[in-house]
Design a protein around this motif. Structure first.
Motif, PDB file in Angstrom:
ATOM      1  N   VAL A 195       0.846  -1.190   0.000  1.00  0.00           N
ATOM      2  CA  VAL A 195       0.000   0.000   0.000  1.00  0.00           C
ATOM      3  C   VAL A 195       0.884   1.244   0.000  1.00  0.00           C
ATOM      4  CG1 VAL A 195      -1.694   1.261   1.397  1.00  0.00           C
ATOM      5  CG2 VAL A 195      -1.815  -1.227   1.268  1.00  0.00           C
ATOM      6  N   GLU A 196       0.542   2.205  -0.847  1.00  0.00           N
ATOM      7  CA  GLU A 196       1.282   3.471  -0.812  1.00  0.00           C
ATOM      8  C   GLU A 196       0.824   4.281   0.390  1.00  0.00           C
ATOM      9  OE1 GLU A 196       2.132   4.368  -5.546  1.00  0.00           O
ATOM     10  OE2 GLU A 196       0.365   5.245  -4.579  1.00  0.00           O
ATOM     11  N   ALA A 197       1.796   4.918   1.046  1.00  0.00           N
ATOM     12  CA  ALA A 197       1.469   5.715   2.233  1.00  0.00           C
ATOM     13  C   ALA A 197       2.367   6.937   2.254  1.00  0.00           C
ATOM     14  CB  ALA A 197       1.668   4.868   3.484  1.00  0.00           C
ATOM     15  N   SER A 198       2.183   7.762   3.263  1.00  0.00           N
ATOM     16  CA  SER A 198       3.002   8.976   3.320  1.00  0.00           C
ATOM     17  C   SER A 198       4.444   8.594   3.623  1.00  0.00           C
ATOM     18  CB  SER A 198       2.465   9.936   4.374  1.00  0.00           C
ATOM     19  OG  SER A 198       2.994   9.597   5.628  1.00  0.00           O
ATOM     20  N   GLY A 199       5.337   9.498   3.340  1.00  0.00           N
ATOM     21  CA  GLY A 199       6.762   9.215   3.528  1.00  0.00           C
ATOM     22  C   GLY A 199       7.207   9.363   4.971  1.00  0.00           C
ATOM     23  N   GLY A 200       6.291   9.510   5.895  1.00  0.00           N
ATOM     24  CA  GLY A 200       6.666   9.648   7.300  1.00  0.00           C
ATOM     25  C   GLY A 200       6.874  11.103   7.667  1.00  0.00           C
ATOM     26  N   THR A 201       7.569  11.336   8.790  1.00  0.00           N
ATOM     27  CA  THR A 201       7.725  12.706   9.273  1.00  0.00           C
ATOM     28  C   THR A 201       8.578  13.529   8.310  1.00  0.00           C
ATOM     29  OG1 THR A 201       9.520  11.849  10.635  1.00  0.00           O
ATOM     30  CG2 THR A 201       7.456  12.355  11.748  1.00  0.00           C
ATOM     31  N   HIS A 208       6.070   2.647   1.258  1.00  0.00           N
ATOM     32  CA  HIS A 208       5.234   1.475   0.991  1.00  0.00           C
ATOM     33  C   HIS A 208       4.999   0.702   2.275  1.00  0.00           C
ATOM     34  CE1 HIS A 208       6.627   2.451  -3.105  1.00  0.00           C
ATOM     35  NE2 HIS A 208       5.400   2.106  -3.392  1.00  0.00           N
ATOM     36  N   GLU A 209       3.728   0.458   2.525  1.00  0.00           N
ATOM     37  CA  GLU A 209       3.358  -0.304   3.713  1.00  0.00           C
ATOM     38  C   GLU A 209       2.932  -1.701   3.290  1.00  0.00           C
ATOM     39  OE1 GLU A 209       1.452   3.301   6.419  1.00  0.00           O
ATOM     40  OE2 GLU A 209       0.115   2.000   5.294  1.00  0.00           O
ATOM     41  N   PHE A 210       3.131  -2.651   4.193  1.00  0.00           N
ATOM     42  CA  PHE A 210       2.657  -4.020   3.988  1.00  0.00           C
ATOM     43  C   PHE A 210       1.498  -4.185   4.959  1.00  0.00           C
ATOM     44  CE2 PHE A 210       6.788  -3.574   2.347  1.00  0.00           C
ATOM     45  CZ  PHE A 210       6.851  -4.406   1.245  1.00  0.00           C
ATOM     46  N   GLN A 211       0.298  -4.262   4.390  1.00  0.00           N
ATOM     47  CA  GLN A 211      -0.918  -4.225   5.200  1.00  0.00           C
ATOM     48  C   GLN A 211      -1.647  -5.566   5.134  1.00  0.00           C
ATOM     49  OE1 GLN A 211      -2.399  -1.800   7.066  1.00  0.00           O
ATOM     50  NE2 GLN A 211      -1.285   0.080   6.519  1.00  0.00           N
ATOM     51  N   GLU A 215     -10.615  -6.743   9.581  1.00  0.00           N
ATOM     52  CA  GLU A 215     -11.531  -5.845  10.271  1.00  0.00           C
ATOM     53  C   GLU A 215     -10.913  -5.082  11.441  1.00  0.00           C
ATOM     54  OE1 GLU A 215     -15.352  -7.221  12.305  1.00  0.00           O
ATOM     55  OE2 GLU A 215     -15.466  -7.960  10.232  1.00  0.00           O
ATOM     56  N   ILE A 216     -10.061  -5.763  12.215  1.00  0.00           N
ATOM     57  CA  ILE A 216      -9.579  -5.127  13.438  1.00  0.00           C
ATOM     58  C   ILE A 216      -8.416  -4.161  13.186  1.00  0.00           C
ATOM     59  CG2 ILE A 216     -10.327  -6.994  14.967  1.00  0.00           C
ATOM     60  CD1 ILE A 216      -6.782  -6.884  14.700  1.00  0.00           C
ATOM     61  N   GLY A 217      -7.960  -4.038  11.937  1.00  0.00           N
ATOM     62  CA  GLY A 217      -6.845  -3.139  11.645  1.00  0.00           C
ATOM     63  C   GLY A 217      -7.168  -1.686  11.984  1.00  0.00           C
ATOM     64  N   GLU A 218      -6.156  -0.943  12.423  1.00  0.00           N
ATOM     65  CA  GLU A 218      -6.372   0.463  12.797  1.00  0.00           C
ATOM     66  C   GLU A 218      -6.275   1.396  11.589  1.00  0.00           C
ATOM     67  OE1 GLU A 218      -3.671   1.659  15.884  1.00  0.00           O
ATOM     68  OE2 GLU A 218      -4.541   0.300  17.353  1.00  0.00           O
ATOM     69  N   ASP A 219      -5.686   0.920  10.506  1.00  0.00           N
ATOM     70  CA  ASP A 219      -5.520   1.769   9.318  1.00  0.00           C
ATOM     71  C   ASP A 219      -6.697   1.565   8.362  1.00  0.00           C
ATOM     72  OD1 ASP A 219      -3.169   2.309  10.513  1.00  0.00           O
ATOM     73  OD2 ASP A 219      -1.884   1.736   8.834  1.00  0.00           O
ATOM     74  N   THR A 220      -6.933   2.582   7.525  1.00  0.00           N
ATOM     75  CA  THR A 220      -7.966   2.455   6.494  1.00  0.00           C
ATOM     76  C   THR A 220      -7.283   2.478   5.132  1.00  0.00           C
ATOM     77  OG1 THR A 220      -9.474   3.644   7.938  1.00  0.00           O
ATOM     78  CG2 THR A 220     -10.119   3.442   5.616  1.00  0.00           C
ATOM     79  N   ASN A 232      -3.092   4.166   1.501  1.00  0.00           N
ATOM     80  CA  ASN A 232      -3.534   4.419   2.865  1.00  0.00           C
ATOM     81  C   ASN A 232      -4.370   5.690   2.842  1.00  0.00           C
ATOM     82  OD1 ASN A 232      -3.549   5.351   5.686  1.00  0.00           O
ATOM     83  ND2 ASN A 232      -2.014   3.740   5.997  1.00  0.00           N
ATOM     84  N   ASN A 233      -5.421   5.757   3.661  1.00  0.00           N
ATOM     85  CA  ASN A 233      -6.294   6.939   3.565  1.00  0.00           C
ATOM     86  C   ASN A 233      -5.601   8.234   3.967  1.00  0.00           C
ATOM     87  OD1 ASN A 233      -6.402   6.654   6.363  1.00  0.00           O
ATOM     88  ND2 ASN A 233      -8.489   7.451   6.462  1.00  0.00           N
ATOM     89  N   GLU A 234      -4.403   8.155   4.607  1.00  0.00           N
ATOM     90  CA  GLU A 234      -3.685   9.401   4.919  1.00  0.00           C
ATOM     91  C   GLU A 234      -3.277  10.138   3.647  1.00  0.00           C
ATOM     92  OE1 GLU A 234      -0.223   7.625   7.572  1.00  0.00           O
ATOM     93  OE2 GLU A 234       0.308   7.518   5.448  1.00  0.00           O
ATOM     94  N   ILE A 235      -3.161   9.423   2.552  1.00  0.00           N
ATOM     95  CA  ILE A 235      -2.765  10.097   1.302  1.00  0.00           C
ATOM     96  C   ILE A 235      -3.791   9.916   0.188  1.00  0.00           C
ATOM     97  CG2 ILE A 235      -0.272   9.923   1.744  1.00  0.00           C
ATOM     98  CD1 ILE A 235      -0.454   7.659  -0.542  1.00  0.00           C
ATOM     99  N   ALA A 236      -4.745   8.993   0.375  1.00  0.00           N
ATOM    100  CA  ALA A 236      -5.620   8.611  -0.739  1.00  0.00           C
ATOM    101  C   ALA A 236      -6.523   9.764  -1.168  1.00  0.00           C
ATOM    102  CB  ALA A 236      -6.466   7.410  -0.338  1.00  0.00           C
ATOM    103  N   LYS A 237      -6.657   9.912  -2.472  1.00  0.00           N
ATOM    104  CA  LYS A 237      -7.571  10.925  -3.004  1.00  0.00           C
ATOM    105  C   LYS A 237      -8.761  10.255  -3.676  1.00  0.00           C
ATOM    106  CE  LYS A 237      -4.322  14.722  -3.466  1.00  0.00           C
ATOM    107  NZ  LYS A 237      -3.109  14.017  -3.004  1.00  0.00           N
ATOM    108  N   VAL A 238      -8.964   8.989  -3.382  1.00  0.00           N
ATOM    109  CA  VAL A 238     -10.074   8.244  -3.991  1.00  0.00           C
ATOM    110  C   VAL A 238     -11.151   7.974  -2.948  1.00  0.00           C
ATOM    111  CG1 VAL A 238      -8.670   7.094  -5.739  1.00  0.00           C
ATOM    112  CG2 VAL A 238      -8.937   6.059  -3.469  1.00  0.00           C
ATOM    113  N   GLU A 239     -12.286   7.529  -3.411  1.00  0.00           N
ATOM    114  CA  GLU A 239     -13.354   7.133  -2.494  1.00  0.00           C
ATOM    115  C   GLU A 239     -13.861   5.760  -2.859  1.00  0.00           C
ATOM    116  OE1 GLU A 239     -16.488   9.983  -2.128  1.00  0.00           O
ATOM    117  OE2 GLU A 239     -15.049  11.568  -1.579  1.00  0.00           O
ATOM    118  N   GLU A 240     -14.518   5.144  -1.881  1.00  0.00           N
ATOM    119  CA  GLU A 240     -15.091   3.827  -2.098  1.00  0.00           C
ATOM    120  C   GLU A 240     -16.086   3.868  -3.265  1.00  0.00           C
ATOM    121  OE1 GLU A 240     -16.958   2.440   1.438  1.00  0.00           O
ATOM    122  OE2 GLU A 240     -16.802   0.345   0.855  1.00  0.00           O
TER     123      GLU A 240
END
Ligand code: ATP
Ligand code: MG
Length: 411
Positions: A195-201, A208-211, A215-220, A232-240
């Protein structure tokens, strides 16, 4: 190994004050004990699982040409101040003064420390590329840690750092490591999505995250079921429900995820800011390029518990189970059970015996299922010799009668 020697201590009741399913299961199975929120003891059984996870991770790291080192958990402010991260990470890093009045912190991650170490030693293009990793305890002052061992305030991480002279070399190694990571999760039987995600601080680049989608995951996570689009929804510009941006014809879906790994390209950021430089073939002084790659070892342990259990307890995959086989018996069949146990041990089987006297066979079976040993050998009145073993497979619940030789050859 014998139950009493291995400190196998199960609990019948769910522990009080523990909300998360993974920690409840692991505490009841006698693998983990909670000291305070986000801080756990790993008891012999739990540590045995962790060591198996680490062994697979370590083997794959060494195969990829990385060397293992061990860095300190206690860090001086001096190093973290150079790029401003002492302040940026102020909320999550445990920071305090030592007896001499110096500011120190407990390591949340190790880019700063490894760069400080490497800049004293990496001088020339001949020293590159370089890849170093450790498996070590990290400390993070997580807000309201309530996901059990998935989010510790003290937890074990494998962190690898790769150093490069050229962008091509950096990208090659980064891609190679992505494949190595996929292989590690495959061996652990943990299904992951990249999953693509933000580059951190620190960077504007994606990481790249390995997700693990569960259901119980804290990330979306937003992902396309038809192609490899995933953000990852921290960077995603898409919707369901939206059409996939890759124009593959798929529709975007939304899921929760547990982040079990994360890899970053820092390019020349550290080389420039912390003056980690090398001299190239033309005698020019250049910044060293850096990537870092994390895997949450204890988070994987919790993820494995979340993914592999039923009403009776844990069903960890054989690759990470502390022992492959348990021998349980009627109280008056302890001697026959011990003989079978000795024979299995002599044949090199990873076997443990429930040697508690005065505990009924029924209770022993309940405990064995709670812990989830892959195979139970039940020594009762009818099957109590190496010619006739009663074997129950935890994964399927199937019972079979066979000779010890046949059983061992099928392992
Ligand atoms: P999160 O977003 O879940 O807080 P992170 O992105 O801050 O994690 P990284 O700095 O990327 O975490 O750490 C590398 C890996 O270490 C993560 O992918 C995760 O598997 C693991 N990890 C991070 N924080 C924790 C924690 N508090 N407890 C257990 N494992 C963790
Ligand atoms: Mg991360």
């Amino acid at each position: 190994m014998r139950y009493r020697d291995f400190f196998v201590k199960t609990l019948r009741e769910s522990p009080k004050g523990e909300e998360s399913r993974n920690a409840q299961l692991l505490i009841r199975a006698g693998m983990v004990d909670k000291t305070m929120a986000g801080v756990y003891n790993y008891l012999p059984l739990g540590l045995a699982v962790i060591r198996k996870i680490e062994a697979i991770v370590r083997e794959e790291m060494l195969k990829a040409g990385a060397a293992e080192l061990l860095m300190p958990a206690l860090h001086p402010k001096r190093i973290w101040e150079e790029n401003g991260r002492w302040e940026i990470l102020g909320d999550i890093m445990y920071q305090f003064k030592d007896n001499s009045g110096s500011d120190v912190g407990l390591g949340t991650t190790h880019e700063e420390v490894i760069v400080d170490m490497a800049r004293k030693r990496v001088k020339s293009w001949r020293d590159l590329p370089l890849a170093l990793f450790q498996i070590q305890t990290k400390f993070r002052n997580e807000q309201r840690p309530k996901s059990g061992v998935l989010r510790g305030r003290e937890f074990i991480m494998k962190d690898l750092y790769s150093f490069h002279a050229t962008l091509d070399d950096l990208n090659d190694y980064y891609d190679k490591m992505k494949a190595v990571y996929l292989r590690i999760y495959e061996r652990l039987q943990v299904p992951v999505k990249i999953v693509e995600a933000s580059g951190g601080t620190f960077t504007t680049e994606f990481s790249h995250e390995f997700q693990v989608l569960t259901e119980i995951g804290e990330d979306t996570i937003f992902y396309c079921p038809k192609c490899d689009f995933a953000q990852n929804n921290e960077i995603a510009k898409v919707e369901e429900g939206q059409a996939c941006p890759n124009d593959c014809g798929g529709k975007i879906m939304k899921a929760n995820g547990i982040e079990v790994g994360n890899i970053f390209r820092f390019f020349d950021k550290y080389g420039t800011e912390m003056k980690l430089t090398y001299t190239d073939k033309d005698s020019r002084v250049m910044p060293v390029l850096l990537c870092s790659y994390g895997i949450g070892i204890t988070r994987l342990f919790g993820t494995l518990a979340e993914l592999n259990h039923d009403e009776q307890g844990l069903k960890l995959p054989t690759v990470v189970a502390p022992f492959q086989v348990v021998v349980v018996s009627l109280p008056d069949k302890l001697e026959a059970a011990a003989a079978i146990y000795e024979e299995l041990k002599a044949k090199g089987v990873a076997v443990i015996i429930d040697d508690r006297p005065d505990i009924s066979l029924g209770e022993k079976i309940i405990d064995a299922d709670l812990i989830g040993w892959p195979y139970k050998i039940i020594v009762g009145n009818n099957h109590s010799t190496t010619d006739s073993l009663e074997v129950v497979t935890r994964a399927t619940g199937e019972t079979a009668i066979m000779t010890l030789t046949k059983f061992v050859s099928g392992l």
